[in-house]
Every structure is written in structure tokens, then in C-alpha cells.
Design an enzyme around this catalytic site. Structure first.
Site, PDB file in Angstrom:
ATOM      1  CD  GLN A 131     -15.249 -37.810 -43.045  1.00 34.43           C
ATOM      2  OE1 GLN A 131     -15.518 -38.579 -43.976  1.00 34.43           O
ATOM      3  NE2 GLN A 131     -14.008 -37.602 -42.654  1.00 34.43           N
ATOM      4  N   GLY A 132     -18.954 -34.799 -40.965  1.00 30.63           N
ATOM      5  CA  GLY A 132     -19.119 -33.365 -41.209  1.00 30.63           C
ATOM      6  C   GLY A 132     -17.802 -32.617 -41.128  1.00 30.63           C
ATOM      7  CE1 TYR A 133     -13.963 -35.147 -39.640  1.00 34.61           C
ATOM      8  CE2 TYR A 133     -12.005 -35.204 -41.017  1.00 34.61           C
ATOM      9  CZ  TYR A 133     -12.674 -35.604 -39.883  1.00 34.61           C
ATOM     10  OH  TYR A 133     -12.052 -36.437 -38.997  1.00 34.61           O
ATOM     11  CB  SER A 134     -16.065 -30.716 -46.853  1.00 40.47           C
ATOM     12  OG  SER A 134     -15.136 -31.754 -47.012  1.00 40.47           O
ATOM     13  CB  SER A 168     -21.037 -39.276 -48.102  1.00 39.23           C
ATOM     14  OG  SER A 168     -20.138 -38.739 -49.019  1.00 39.23           O
ATOM     15  CD  GLU A 251     -10.705 -41.839 -44.975  1.00 45.12           C
ATOM     16  OE1 GLU A 251      -9.669 -41.468 -45.543  1.00 45.12           O
ATOM     17  OE2 GLU A 251     -11.806 -41.286 -45.082  1.00 45.12           O
ATOM     18  CB  SER A 374      -7.582 -33.625 -54.068  1.00 51.53           C
ATOM     19  OG  SER A 374      -6.472 -32.785 -53.786  1.00 51.53           O
ATOM     20  CG  ASN A 375      -5.052 -38.161 -57.188  1.00 49.13           C
ATOM     21  OD1 ASN A 375      -5.665 -38.755 -56.296  1.00 49.13           O
ATOM     22  ND2 ASN A 375      -4.779 -38.685 -58.359  1.00 49.13           N
TER      23      ASN A 375
HETATM   24  C1  LIG Z   1     -18.363 -37.831 -53.716  1.00 46.94           C
HETATM   25  C2  LIG Z   1     -17.854 -36.995 -52.601  1.00 46.94           C
HETATM   26  C3  LIG Z   1     -18.178 -37.342 -51.303  1.00 46.94           C
HETATM   27  C4  LIG Z   1     -17.727 -36.550 -50.241  1.00 46.94           C
HETATM   28  N1  LIG Z   1     -18.101 -36.888 -48.979  1.00 46.94           N
HETATM   29  C5  LIG Z   1     -17.722 -36.089 -47.954  1.00 46.94           C
HETATM   30  C6  LIG Z   1     -18.181 -36.341 -46.636  1.00 46.94           C
HETATM   31  O1  LIG Z   1     -18.910 -37.300 -46.381  1.00 46.94           O
HETATM   32  N2  LIG Z   1     -17.813 -35.519 -45.645  1.00 46.94           N
HETATM   33  C7  LIG Z   1     -16.984 -34.451 -45.867  1.00 46.94           C
HETATM   34  O2  LIG Z   1     -16.666 -33.746 -44.924  1.00 46.94           O
HETATM   35  N3  LIG Z   1     -16.553 -34.156 -47.103  1.00 46.94           N
HETATM   36  C8  LIG Z   1     -16.903 -34.936 -48.154  1.00 46.94           C
HETATM   37  N4  LIG Z   1     -16.475 -34.653 -49.423  1.00 46.94           N
HETATM   38  C9  LIG Z   1     -15.690 -33.429 -49.632  1.00 46.94           C
HETATM   39  C10 LIG Z   1     -14.248 -33.641 -50.014  1.00 46.94           C
HETATM   40  O3  LIG Z   1     -13.487 -34.068 -48.937  1.00 46.94           O
HETATM   41  C11 LIG Z   1     -13.722 -32.314 -50.621  1.00 46.94           C
HETATM   42  O4  LIG Z   1     -14.371 -32.164 -51.853  1.00 46.94           O
HETATM   43  C12 LIG Z   1     -12.232 -32.311 -50.833  1.00 46.94           C
HETATM   44  O5  LIG Z   1     -11.561 -32.243 -49.605  1.00 46.94           O
HETATM   45  C13 LIG Z   1     -11.778 -31.172 -51.752  1.00 46.94           C
HETATM   46  O6  LIG Z   1     -12.236 -29.947 -51.302  1.00 46.94           O
HETATM   47  P1  LIG Z   1     -12.997 -28.950 -52.307  1.00 46.94           P
HETATM   48  O7  LIG Z   1     -14.083 -29.683 -52.926  1.00 46.94           O
HETATM   49  O8  LIG Z   1     -13.291 -27.722 -51.565  1.00 46.94           O
HETATM   50  O9  LIG Z   1     -11.922 -28.623 -53.440  1.00 46.94           O
HETATM   51  P2  LIG Z   1     -10.741 -27.551 -53.370  1.00 46.94           P
HETATM   52  O10 LIG Z   1     -10.010 -27.711 -52.099  1.00 46.94           O
HETATM   53  O11 LIG Z   1     -11.243 -26.232 -53.732  1.00 46.94           O
HETATM   54  O12 LIG Z   1      -9.798 -28.102 -54.530  1.00 46.94           O
HETATM   55  C14 LIG Z   1      -9.970 -27.763 -55.917  1.00 46.94           C
HETATM   56  C15 LIG Z   1      -8.740 -28.239 -56.683  1.00 46.94           C
HETATM   57  O13 LIG Z   1      -7.588 -27.560 -56.176  1.00 46.94           O
HETATM   58  C16 LIG Z   1      -6.595 -28.471 -55.780  1.00 46.94           C
HETATM   59  N5  LIG Z   1      -5.866 -27.936 -54.635  1.00 46.94           N
HETATM   60  C17 LIG Z   1      -6.357 -27.460 -53.477  1.00 46.94           C
HETATM   61  N6  LIG Z   1      -5.373 -27.140 -52.631  1.00 46.94           N
HETATM   62  C18 LIG Z   1      -4.195 -27.422 -53.268  1.00 46.94           C
HETATM   63  C19 LIG Z   1      -2.815 -27.321 -52.914  1.00 46.94           C
HETATM   64  N7  LIG Z   1      -2.422 -26.892 -51.718  1.00 46.94           N
HETATM   65  N8  LIG Z   1      -1.903 -27.715 -53.829  1.00 46.94           N
HETATM   66  C20 LIG Z   1      -2.284 -28.174 -55.041  1.00 46.94           C
HETATM   67  N9  LIG Z   1      -3.569 -28.298 -55.425  1.00 46.94           N
HETATM   68  C21 LIG Z   1      -4.511 -27.921 -54.542  1.00 46.94           C
HETATM   69  C22 LIG Z   1      -7.381 -29.717 -55.422  1.00 46.94           C
HETATM   70  O14 LIG Z   1      -6.563 -30.869 -55.500  1.00 46.94           O
HETATM   71  C23 LIG Z   1      -8.470 -29.721 -56.469  1.00 46.94           C
HETATM   72  O15 LIG Z   1      -7.982 -30.299 -57.642  1.00 46.94           O
HETATM   73  C24 LIG Z   1     -16.921 -35.417 -50.491  1.00 46.94           C
HETATM   74  C25 LIG Z   1     -16.585 -35.106 -51.810  1.00 46.94           C
HETATM   75  C26 LIG Z   1     -17.031 -35.869 -52.853  1.00 46.94           C
HETATM   76  C27 LIG Z   1     -16.653 -35.477 -54.234  1.00 46.94           C
END
Ligand SMILES: Cc1cc2nc3c(=O)[nH]c(=O)nc-3n(C[C@H](O)[C@H](O)[C@H](O)COP(=O)(O)OP(=O)(O)OC[C@H]3O[C@@H](n4cnc5c(N)ncnc54)[C@H](O)[C@@H]3O)c2cc1C
Lengths: 397, 407
Positions: A131-134, A168, A251, A374-375
Site C-alpha cells: 500500500q503506497g499511501y504515506s 509494509s 479494513e 492514528s488515535n
Molecule cells: C508499522 C507501520 C506500518 C505502516 N504501513 C504502511 C503502509 O503499508 N502503507 C502506508 O502508506 N503507510 C503505512 N504506515 C504509515 C502510517 O499510515 C502513518 O505513519 C500514519 O498515517 C501517521 O503519519 P506520520 O507517521 O506521518 O505521523 P504524523 O502525521 O506526523 O503524526 C504525528 C503525531 O501527530 C498527531 N497528529 C497529526 N495530525 C493531527 C491532528 N490533525 N490532530 C491531532 N493530532 C494529530 C498524530 O496522531 C501523531 O500522534 C505504516 C506505519 C507504521 C507505524
């Protein structure tokens, strides 16, 4: 409202259990209870073989319509299948991104040709997806995707430039579904497209990222003049956001029940340990174990609610809280595992950094509350969409 | 398996919500809660006549509607939303369930029709120890009143505490044990008319005024043998325990309603209240707390209706007397403790959040949050709070020889 299964469903339950008993043994015995959360990097080749073995008997994609190679099981039978699979210790699916995300998206939005091209590989367990989202600057704020794709009409293909991160199982995948910006200069949700990109090509580089577990389940993926056929777009250019969001809805399907049964196996482990090492005598631990059990049962009831009634795709209340609930619950379970083990919890399986199963659980569950929304993002969504509270104020970039 | 409300169930909810909206406004609750009786007899008899809810899960053979526990939970949830002050919970959850589970056929014929017709309210008293540690367990050790065999009957003596609506109930069901018999043995339930000179019934004023408690004192009352529910050979404590489990599920349904309503009214308030030039609902600190409430309320919903389905299976198996019990009805203890623990915590959490998110007005008598907060507290205690029920579950999981989390 009814929670019991019909006698016919119970017959089906025995059929599944019997098949698993006769097949999940011999060369596959070592895979039992493996490949779950925190263990996803284990035995990749053997697990793929197991999935192909299942496919031959028609046990992959059991909920898909028969027209698409699935088994066309009713919701009740899917529930039973997932329960029995996990009860038997069936290993975590290497193909879960294909079966759970890519496939349903293609079924819902793909063309006839796309279905013919991509679904058999998933049903047969021969093609794997990621999955190429992030991206580095598009995490929670997914709409901030910067990866670009340009349609080269002469060559009849998309050319892709950019970087994905946290992808992942990219190192095990044959295909990646990529959200890319296809409308130059567009911002936010607009101008995004949903492309299917083959991983095995010059323009794609996969770089493992070491996780805090010391293992590498996720990766950086670089697209440098990567290409995919012009036909490999789901929906129209500009539909990317709509499709990306619909996919996240998948999901919350039946596969959650399989995940729950893995959770149950973990809780059973913890209970077994508590009973042998005396932690079961500690009143505070007893409360926490009971609480964990309650949370898991409620997760099951929530899932049964999601799967019953009108399946109109609209997210109902119980579906909106589902991710927040299980992720939080699972992280607490990881901590409970350590507290039940006591000082023993510190000791590694082996040096230099070979974690025990429960250590992996403890560490890996820290990611459950981050990925897939995230939560904090979940709570924003619940407050805004389910409770009608005001949106976050927008600050223009 | 179809874990969703049927159309008929949705209609029952709608009509219940509509009816209660008219008879249980905040002003109604406040008027009635300040009386000793604790309910409006006119409203109660109107409800019995118009809605027949008191007869909801009494089988048709005894003049009831013969509906199931899910329908009952729906009514209780709606009542909980409105903090409806009535003898419904004690009559139906404690009284009717005790008769359904423990009474002989003749006793059911004797008592259920008059309840179904709305002529009698009922309550159940069992806590009767002077030791508060025993009482807080809501278990067999708390039954310390005595029943002495004499002739073809029994002589009852004791003091029953925390009897909900005990001062007004037309019929009392009281638990007592043979003197000197310990723990679980020798416990019997006796059904008697409440209004007798030799029964001293005293209202005990409570912090939560929406639910009335009483103390019942008896010193040597002779009752005939047919007052002993299920007769000499009745199952004693294990049977009473089932009654309490069914009641816990009913109470949890009512708590769920309270939690949902107090959450909703709180979110409405945050949408209206403006500070710093914005509705306070736009602050993320508040949105996230609202989301946490919703998570708990939705989980509580799942817990209550699952438990109601289990109760349904349990009660219908009993009436079929087929003997072999299904796996599902075996879940009664866990389902009841799960629902009661989760809903107790949820209701208390939401009510406490309500006061906090209302700010100063949340601390006034005039606004409603305190009514929910106090009901949350009293209903949490009723039949045992979260810790107690979690310990019951823990004991199932940890103290048996086989580790099975699906027991
Ligand atoms: C084990 C693992 C597997 C993953 N696998 C994939 C994958 O296969 N494909 C893929 O595309 N992605 C994947 N991800 C990425 C995942 O979806 C992102 O890590 C996630 O969306 C959070 O983005 P970020 O890491 O940039 O954190 P950030 O967005 O920078 O968040 C940092 C903190 O800020 C908080 N935050 C951000 N915005 C807000 C807001 N508006 N209000 C309040 N709090 C906020 C967040 O909750 C978090 O606590 C994976 C991540 C992990 C850890």
C-alpha cells in the site's frame, strides 16, 4: 436480533475445522500461530506456499463473489471461517493487503479487464500487494501527497516520480497501489489518482527501514521514472482520493474477526503465563486481565454488529469507533503481557536482539495506534462525522 | 446470527422514546424524586394500562406479552435516558425474573398475572448482613436473614437492606437462610404481601433521589410453605444468582441509556457555549473527550444487547425444559458481569465528563448533569460495581484449571 448460528452453519464450522486439521500440519506445522502482529516478517516464503495450498482448496478470498474466484460465503460463514482459522493457529496472511484492500477496491471500482488481470493472482496466492499511501510529508495529512505521475500518451504508460514511506511488506510485494498527483499544481484531495504499479522494475527501489523491534517489516519506496501501463489506473484521473478513502472502509470487514482471534490467542498466552507464574494472584493484574477479556469480547460484538443488518457501505457508529477501540486495546494488552511476566519480561530470547513473542507484541502494538489513521485522527473523525462537532480550523499552507 | 435490531424492535424503541418524552421530562423527574414514594402512581398505572411494559417478558400463559429480553433492554435503555422514576426495574428485573427462574408452576400462576395486569409492584431483598464487607460483595454471604422451619411453613426474621422500592412494593420477595447454615446452602426465597403490620418498612433517603431504597425488618413472621419459591427443593443460591445476573443485564441496559443521554446533552451544550469566540465544541481537547465517550457508549451498546440475547436464550431454554443447555446460555454469568462492569464504568465516566464540560453550570442543582451523575453512582453500586464484576470474570478465567478466554 440473534447471536446463535444455524445448524447448517455449525456443519460448515466442522468442515472448516476438519480441513485445517488435516492440512495445517507436516511442512506447515511450523507456521501455526506465526506471522501475526509483530511477527509479520517471519517465514515469508513458507507462508506464501501455505497460502497457495489454501488457494488450491478454495480457501483464499472466501467472501468474494464466485464470479471473481471467491467462495461466495455468507457473512455468517465468513465469521465462522475466520474464527476457525485463528483457532487452529492459522498463520497471518502474507496476502492480506491484496485480499483485504487491493482486491475489494478492484472489485468495487475496477474495469472488467482489471478484474481479469488482477483478481486471480490474489485468489491464487501468487501475487502480493503493498500500500503506497504515506510519504514523508503526507502522514496523517494524507492529501498532501507529492508523488507525481504523468501520462505518456505516446508510450501508453504512466511515469511516476516520488517517494513513499512506511510501506509494509514492499520487499515481498509484486504490486503496489500508489496514490499520486496526476494534475500538476493541484492541491489537497483534488488531482490525485489511484495507480497500480509493478514493483519489479528499474524505476522502483525498496529500502528497508529498521523498526524499533530491530526488524524491518516496512520500507521506503522510491519511484524514479517508474512506469505502469496506462490502463493501470482505478477510476478516472482525479478519482484517487475517493477511491483511497473507500479502500479504508474495507479494513473494517470480516477480516477483523480473524485479527480478533489472533488477539485471543495472545490473551490466552498471557492468561496461561499468569496462572503458572503466580501473577494470577495479584488483584491488580486480575482486574486488568478481566478488563482485557471484556475489551476483546466487546470487539467481537462490535464486529458482529458491523457485519449484521444493512451492508450499505455507510459507516455506522460501531464502525467509526472500531479502529480506535482495537488499537488502544491491543497496546494495553502488550503492556499487560510485560507486567504479567514481571522482571522476566526483560530477557531477550537471544542476543544480539532476538525478541520473544510477547516482547514483539509489546513493542509492535505501539504502532497500532499510529498506522491506518492514528488515535488522534480517529477521534477527530468520530467527533466531526459521527457527533457533528466543528472541523479543525484550516490554516492555508 | 443477525446482531441487529428487527424492524419491530426499532418500532418498540421509537414508541417508548415518544411515550417517555411526555411523562418523564426533567421537571417530572425533579417533582417525583422529591417525594418519599419516588414515583407518580397516576403515571405508573397509566403506563401499565397503555404500554403494558410491566408484562413485557412475562410469558403469554400468565397474561404477559411474551416478548424477549432484547425488547426489555430497549425499554430500559429508553427509561434510563429519561431517568424515569418508577418501580419498573425492581418489579420487572428483580421481581418477574425471580418468579420466572425460581417459582413453581402454581406460584407463577398465582403471582405473575397480577403483575402483568399492573395490580402489583414487586421488589426483592436479599442483602441482610450487618457486615458491610459481606454486603459489598452482593453475594451469598450477604444473605443473613433467617427462615426457620415450623409446622408446614417457615418463620422469617431479619433486616433486609438496600431494597429498591421496598417501602412501596405490593409484593416482597425476600431471601433468607436456615440458621447456622453457611455460605451457599440453605438459602430460600419467600414471596409475601408487602403490606402487613408485622413487616416494618422504612424508606432510607438516598443521594440519588431518582431511585428509592428501603430497609425491611421482620421479627418472626410465619409464612406458609407455598410462599417458598420453588419449594423446599429449590436451587437456593445458584437460582438467586441467575436472577441477579438477569437483573444486572437489565440494570446495564438502563445505565446505557443514561450514558447515551448524558453524552448527547453534553455535546449539545458544547455546541452552544461560546468562549474565545468559538463554540467550545471546536476545541480538540473537547472533541477528543467526546469521541472517547462515544467509543464507550457504542461498546456498551454492543455489550448490553449481546447480554440481552444471552438472557433470551437462557430464559427460553428454561421454559422449554429440554434439559441440555446450549453453549450460549452458559455464557450468562460472563455476559452479565461484562455488561454490568462496562456500563457502570461508562455511565459514571460520561456523567463525570458532563459536569466537567459544562463548567460552572454543571455544578448547579438547576442543570441536569448532577441527576445523571448521581444515578450513575447509585446504579454502579446496585448489584455490584465494575471491580466486583471484573473479579468474577477474573475468577472464571484464572481460577479454573483450563485457561479458556472463551468460557
Ligand atoms: C508499522 C507501520 C506500518 C505502516 N504501513 C504502511 C503502509 O503499508 N502503507 C502506508 O502508506 N503507510 C503505512 N504506515 C504509515 C502510517 O499510515 C502513518 O505513519 C500514519 O498515517 C501517521 O503519519 P506520520 O507517521 O506521518 O505521523 P504524523 O502525521 O506526523 O503524526 C504525528 C503525531 O501527530 C498527531 N497528529 C497529526 N495530525 C493531527 C491532528 N490533525 N490532530 C491531532 N493530532 C494529530 C498524530 O496522531 C501523531 O500522534 C505504516 C506505519 C507504521 C507505524
Amino acid at each position: 436480533m440473534k447471536i446463535s448460528f444455524s445448524p447448517e452453519d455449525e456443519v460448515f464450522r466442522r468442515e472448516v475445522a476438519d480441513w485445517l486439521k488435516e492440512n495445517l500440519c507436516g511442512e506447515f506445522e511450523q507456521l501455526r500461530f506465526r506471522g501475526g502482529p509483530g511477527d509479520e516478517h517471519r517465514y515469508p516464503e513458507e507462508r506464501k506456499q501455505w497460502e497457495q495450498h489454501m488457494a488450491q482448496a478454495g480457501w483464499l478470498c472466501v467472501g468474494w463473489p464466485q464470479d471473481y474466484g471467491g467462495r461466495g460465503l455468507s457473512i455468517n460463514q465468513q465469521v465462522i471461517f475466520n474464527e476457525e482459522y485463528a483457532r487452529a493457529g492459522g498463520p497471518g496472511h502474507m496476502g492480506h493487503i491484496g485480499e483485504g484492500l487491493a482486491g475489494p477496491t478492484i472489485i468495487a471500482f475496477g474495469t472488467k479487464e482489471q478484474k481479469q488481470r488482477f483478481l486471480p493472482g490474489i485468489v491464487n496466492g501468487t501475487e502480493y500487494w503493498c500500500q503506497g499511501y504515506s510519504e514523508p510529508s503526507a502522514g496523517s495529512d494524507l492529501a498532501n501527497v507529492k508523488t507525481r505521475a504523468v501520462l505518456n500518451t505516446e508510450q501508453g504508460r504512466w511515469e511516476i516520480h516520488g517517494q513513499k514511506v512506511w510501506t509494509s511488506l514492499a520487499h515481498e510485494a509484486d504490486w503496489c497501489f500508489v496514490i499520486a498527483r496526476t494534475e500538476p499544481g493541484s492541491q489537497g484531495h483534488k488531482g490525485l489518482s489511484f495507480l497500480l504499479v509493478p514493483m519489479d522494475q528499474m524505476g522502483v527501489t525498496v529500502q528497508p527501514i529498521e523498526q524499533l523491534t530491530g526488524t524491518s517489516e516496512f520500507n521506503e519506496v522510491f519511484f524514479d521514472q517508474a512506469v505502469t501501463d496506462a490502463a493501470n489506473i482505478i477510476g478516472k484521473p482525479g478519482d484517487g482520493w475517493k477511491i483511497a478513502m473507500a479502500l479504508l472502509g474495507f479494513e473494517r470487514g470480516v477480516s477483523t474477526l480473524g485479527q480478533q482471534m489472533q488477539f485471543k490467542n495472545e490473551l490466552d498466552d498471557i492468561i496461561r503465563i499468569a496462572k503458572t507464574n503466580g501473577a494470577a494472584e495479584d488483584p491488580a493484574i486480575r482486574q486488568r486481565i478481566a478488563n482485557a477479556w471484556i475489551g476483546l469480547r466487546i470487539m467481537r460484538y462490535n464486529a458482529l454488529r458491523m457485519l449484521s443488518g444493512e451492508q450499505d457501505g455507510a459507516l455506522r457508529q460501531e464502525a467509526m469507533i472500531y479502529k480506535l477501540h482495537w488499537a488502544t486495546w491491543h497496546a494495553e494488552l502488550g503492556k499487560l503481557a510485560m507486567d504479567v511476566l514481571g522482571p522476566e519480561a526483560e530477557l531477550l530470547d537471544r542476543g544480539p536482539y532476538e525478541l520473544t513473542r510477547l516482547q514483539s507484541l509489546f513493542l509492535f502494538t505501539r504502532s497500532d495506534t499510529i498506522y491506518g489513521g492514528s488515535n488522534e485522527i480517529q477521534k477527530n473523525i468520530i467527533a466531526e462525522r459521527a457527533l457533528g462537532m466543528p472541523k479543525e480550523p484550516k490554516i492555508t499552507r | 446470527m443477525e446482531f441487529a435490531f428487527t424492524e419491530e424492535q426499532a418500532m418498540i424503541r421509537e414508541s417508548a422514546a415518544g411515550y417517555l418524552q411526555n411523562i418523564s421530562t426533567s421537571a417530572d423527574v425533579r417533582r417525583v424524586m422529591s417525594t418519599e414514594q419516588g414515583y407518580d402512581p397516576g403515571v405508573w398505572s397509566g403506563l401499565c394500562r397503555d404500554m403494558y411494559w410491566q408484562a413485557l417478558h412475562i410469558p403469554e400463559a400468565y397474561g404477559g406479552l411474551g416478548l424477549g429480553y432484547v425488547e426489555l433492554a430497549i425499554i430500559l435503555e429508553e427509561m434510563g435516558k429519561r431517568l424515569f422514576c418508577s418501580p419498573f426495574l425492581s418489579t420487572v428485573a428483580l421481581g418477574v425474573n425471580a418468579l420466572l427462574v425460581v417459582a413453581s408452576e402454581e406460584q407463577k400462576q398465582r403471582w405473575l398475572p397480577e403483575i402483568a395486569e399492573g395490580r402489583s409492584t414487586v421488589s426483592l431483598g436479599f442483602i441482610s448482613s450487618e457486615d458491610t464487607q459481606e454486603n459489598r460483595q452482593w453475594g451469598s454471604a450477604s444473605v443473613q436473614s433467617h427462615a426457620r422451619k415450623e409446622g408446614d411453613g417457615y418463620v422469617l426474621s431479619g433486616s433486609w437492606h438496600y431494597v429498591s422500592d421496598g417501602h412501596t412494593a405490593n409484593v416482597l420477595i425476600l431471601a433468607a437462610r436456615e440458621k447456622g447454615v453457611s455460605i451457599e446452602d440453605g438459602i430460600r426465597l419467600f414471596v409475601i404481601a408487602g403490606d402487613q403490620d408485622c413487616i416494618k418498612r422504612q424508606w432510607t433517603p438516598t443521594m440519588d433521589q431518582t431511585r428509592k431504597l428501603a430497609r425491611v425488618d421482620i421479627d418472626g413472621l410465619f409464612v406458609s410453605a407455598d410462599c417458598c419459591l420453588g419449594g423446599e427443593e429449590s436451587a437456593g443460591w445458584p437460582a438467586l444468582e441467575k436472577v441477579l445476573q438477569l437483573s444486572s443485564i437489565a440494570s446495564a441496559a438502563e445505565q446505557l441509556g443514561g450514558a447515551r443521554q448524558v453524552m448527547d446533552l453534553t455535546i449539545d451544550y458544547t455546541q452552544e457555549r461560546v468562549q474565545f469566540n468559538r463554540p467550545i465544541a471546536s476545541f480538540q481537547a473537547i472533541k477528543h473527550r467526546a469521541a472517547d465517550m462515544m467509543l464507550q457508549v457504542e461498546c456498551a451498546t454492543s455489550a448490553v444487547y449481546y447480554a440481552a440475547c444471552v438472557a433470551d436464550e437462557y430464559l427460553s431454554e428454561r421454559s422449554n425444559t429440554a434439559g441440555d443447555s446450549s453453549k450460549i446460555s452458559d455464557e450468562l454469568l460472563q455476559a452479565a458481569s461484562l455488561a454490568k462492569a462496562y456500563c457502570s464504568d461508562t455511565f459514571f465516566h460520561c456523567a463525570a465528563e458532563s459536569i466537567q464540560l459544562h463548567g460552572g453550570v454543571g455544578f448547579t442543582w438547576e442543570y441536569d448533569p448532577h441527576l445523571y451523575f448521581k444515578r450513575a453512582r447509585s446504579s454502579e453500586q446496585f448489584l455490584g460495581a465494575g471491580d466486583l464484576h471484573r473479579e468474577r470474570i477474573a475468577s472464571q478465567l484464572l481460577d479454573s484449571s483450563a485457561a479458556r478466554s472463551d468460557v
